[in-house]
Design a protein around this motif. Structure first.
Motif, PDB file in Angstrom:
ATOM      1  N   ILE A  24       0.153 -13.372 -22.165  1.00 44.76           N
ATOM      2  CA  ILE A  24      -1.133 -12.692 -21.940  1.00 44.76           C
ATOM      3  C   ILE A  24      -1.401 -11.624 -22.991  1.00 44.76           C
ATOM      4  N   GLY A  25      -0.409 -11.305 -23.839  1.00 41.92           N
ATOM      5  CA  GLY A  25      -0.638 -10.389 -24.958  1.00 41.92           C
ATOM      6  C   GLY A  25      -0.371  -8.938 -24.615  1.00 41.92           C
ATOM      7  N   GLY A  26      -0.669  -8.079 -25.604  1.00 35.00           N
ATOM      8  CA  GLY A  26      -0.513  -6.648 -25.406  1.00 35.00           C
ATOM      9  C   GLY A  26       0.795  -6.077 -25.914  1.00 35.00           C
ATOM     10  N   ILE A  27       1.730  -6.939 -26.374  1.00 35.89           N
ATOM     11  CA  ILE A  27       3.027  -6.468 -26.862  1.00 35.89           C
ATOM     12  C   ILE A  27       3.139  -6.777 -28.355  1.00 35.89           C
ATOM     13  N   PRO A  28       3.131  -5.773 -29.224  1.00 33.71           N
ATOM     14  CA  PRO A  28       3.223  -6.034 -30.667  1.00 33.71           C
ATOM     15  C   PRO A  28       4.498  -6.796 -31.024  1.00 33.71           C
TER      16      PRO A  28
END
Length: 494
Positions: free
Chosen positions: A170-174
């Motif tokens: 789902i994203g949000g983590i570099p």
């Protein structure tokens, strides 16, 4: 009737038409009324926002200028005659007003809204009104209806296999670039995995941005199908094959507004996976204090929403909660993340262990979909494929099949080290802050821009020791990133 003139102006995502203010037979009052016009040609038409031009060097009498998006969508050659008329608001806008007032909409009503959005009949302001109304309240049946409608208005890919797998975070983590490790592992095993990914909008990079460092990702449907037929997988940009186009329009408006509700997220992800022909999907939900999902309660609520919508769409899912407390890997930005991915695939001794372990865990869950594998042994099979070099060989084959990028990837030539203000131990890293700094440096458009994380949570540091290194190919980008890092580096030292 005016003739078309193509103007090299990018008005993404809107259709924009340009008319000379005087000399076209319209009064000023009519121009004000024609805020949006309908442009009609032989067998085609578009709605476009009208811009008035006072310089005949830009557009002449008897011509209508079309920006790049409008010209491409109309599909007629320059010089073709068209008719223009005042555009009436789409009827589905009345449904949006009802949603703003708090009503729950039915499946057919949501389908009407989505069809008009996909047809570019809504302005960004009207799309924003719909998104904000949905953010206020959206029922689970409405989320399912939105997902179905988004699938219906786009293209559909079909594969000659009862088992077509995919993985999505789902994203949000570099730095969490696990897809580029999972896909070659899964394809080396023999499962079909047509991975279509997005480009970044507000993050330092998406999977397509990173893969583009190594290979061509802008693949048409025929080329994409050919690569999958040869290699069982692909790592391509999804925008070219027109999967769930309404979602692309919605994202272009919701991301600048920083609207990212669970309902919109689920509809976006599931609609694109179903349109891509997937039958089985692993979903990675990172949970952490600066991640998209910040509590276990929210993670469970999101998992249940994914499960409900996926089940009704005929998609088998495995949902995994993972550690979202800090960035994954060392690099943040296209070139730096591509470096980390290839280091893992090459089994280099200094490859980021957290990226490798996370990717193996997810690849194991995907391989567990294979009925030929004994239950629970997917992880061991994934580790075997990585250690043997089979995953690396598959990645090299994918790069060659898609079209190898001849430019050697290197980090930006300008760099700056952000240092520890005091001695101690790193207690936390703010994912959101690190992403903002990397983006300020120029990522993802500047492929070499980004951040090298030199220390992670738990590491001891001395005062003045470098915490991370900012890379950029322009002094301006480096300056922006350094200013942001000076305000707050994102590192907490205990």
């Amino acid at each position: 009737m005016p003739v078309i003139r193509r103007l090299p102006i990018d008005t993404h995502p809107e259709n924009t038409a340009f008319l000379l203010r005087r000399g076209n037979g319209y009064s000023a009052e009519q121009f004000q009324a024609l805020r949006k016009i309908r442009v009609t040609g032989t067998g085609c038409e578009i709605l476009a926002t009208l811009a008035l031009v006072d310089d005949e060097a830009i557009i002449g009498a008897g011509e209508i200028g079309l920006g790049e998006q409008a010209f491409r969508r109309l599909g007629l050659p320059e010089g073709a005659e068209v008719a223009i008329a005042q555009a009436r608001p789409p009827a589905s806008l009345e449904l949006v007003r009802r949603k703003i007032e708090g009503e729950t909409l039915g499946e057919a009503e949501i389908a009407a809204i989505v069809a008009d959005i996909a047809g570019h009949l809504y302005s960004p302001m009207e799309i924003a009104a719909f998104l904000v109304a949905c953010a206020g309240f959206m029922s689970t049946p409405e989320t399912l209806a939105l997902t179905k409608a988004m699938v219906e208005v786009g293209n559909h890919l079909h594969w000659d296999s009862p088992l077509v797998v995919d993985k999505h975070c789902i994203g949000g983590i570099p730095g969490n670039r696990t897809s580029m490790i999972v896909v070659p592992i899964v394809a080396a095993h023999g499962l079909i995995c047509p991975k279509t990914s997005s480009r970044a909008i507000t993050s330092p990079c998406g999977t397509a941005d990173v893969m583009e460092v190594l290979a061509e990702v802008d693949l048409g449907e025929d080329k994409l199908a050919d690569v999958v037929a040869r290699e069982s997988a692909v790592l391509a940009w999804g925008g070219r094959v027109n999967l769930s186009p309404a979602d692309d329009v919605l994202i272009s408006v919701e991301r600048p507004l920083r609207l990212d509700t669970f309902e919109q997220m689920v509809a976006s992800i599931i609609s694109k996976k179903v349109a891509a022909g997937s039958t089985h999907l692993v979903i990675d939900i990172p949970v952490g204090p600066t991640a998209k999902v910040r509590s276990q309660d929210d993670a469970v609520r999101l998992r249940k929403l994914f499960e409900y919508v996926a089940r009704h769409m005929g998609l088998v899912t495995t949902i995994v909660f993972s550690d979202g407390s800090q960035p994954v890997g060392r690099g943040v930005g296209p070139v730096l993340e591509a470096r980390d991915v290839m280091a893992v695939l090459r089994n280099e001794p200094d490859a980021p262990a957290d990226l490798r372990d996370h990717a193996l865990m997810l690849a194991g869950h995907v391989l567990d979909f294979d009925p030929a594998i004994e239950g629970g042994s997917g992880y061991a099979r994934a580790a075997e494929l990585l250690a043997s070099g089979a995953a690396l060989a598959k990645m090299e084959a994918l790069i060659s099949a898609q079209g190898r990028n001849p430019v050697k990837p290197v980090p930006g030539k300008h760099h700056y080290d952000v240092v520890a203000p005091a001695s101690g131990r790193i207690a936390a890293i703010d994912c959101e802050r690190i992403a903002r700094i990397a983006r300020s440096a120029g990522a993802p458009l500047d492929k070499g821009a980004g951040i090298d994380l030199l220390h992670k949570v738990g590491a001891p540091v001395r005062q003045g020791e470098a915490l991370f290194r900012i890379h950029a190919n322009s002094q301006t980008g480096l300056g922006f990133a350094c200013e942001l890092a000076a305000e707050a580096s994102g590192y907490t030292i205990a």
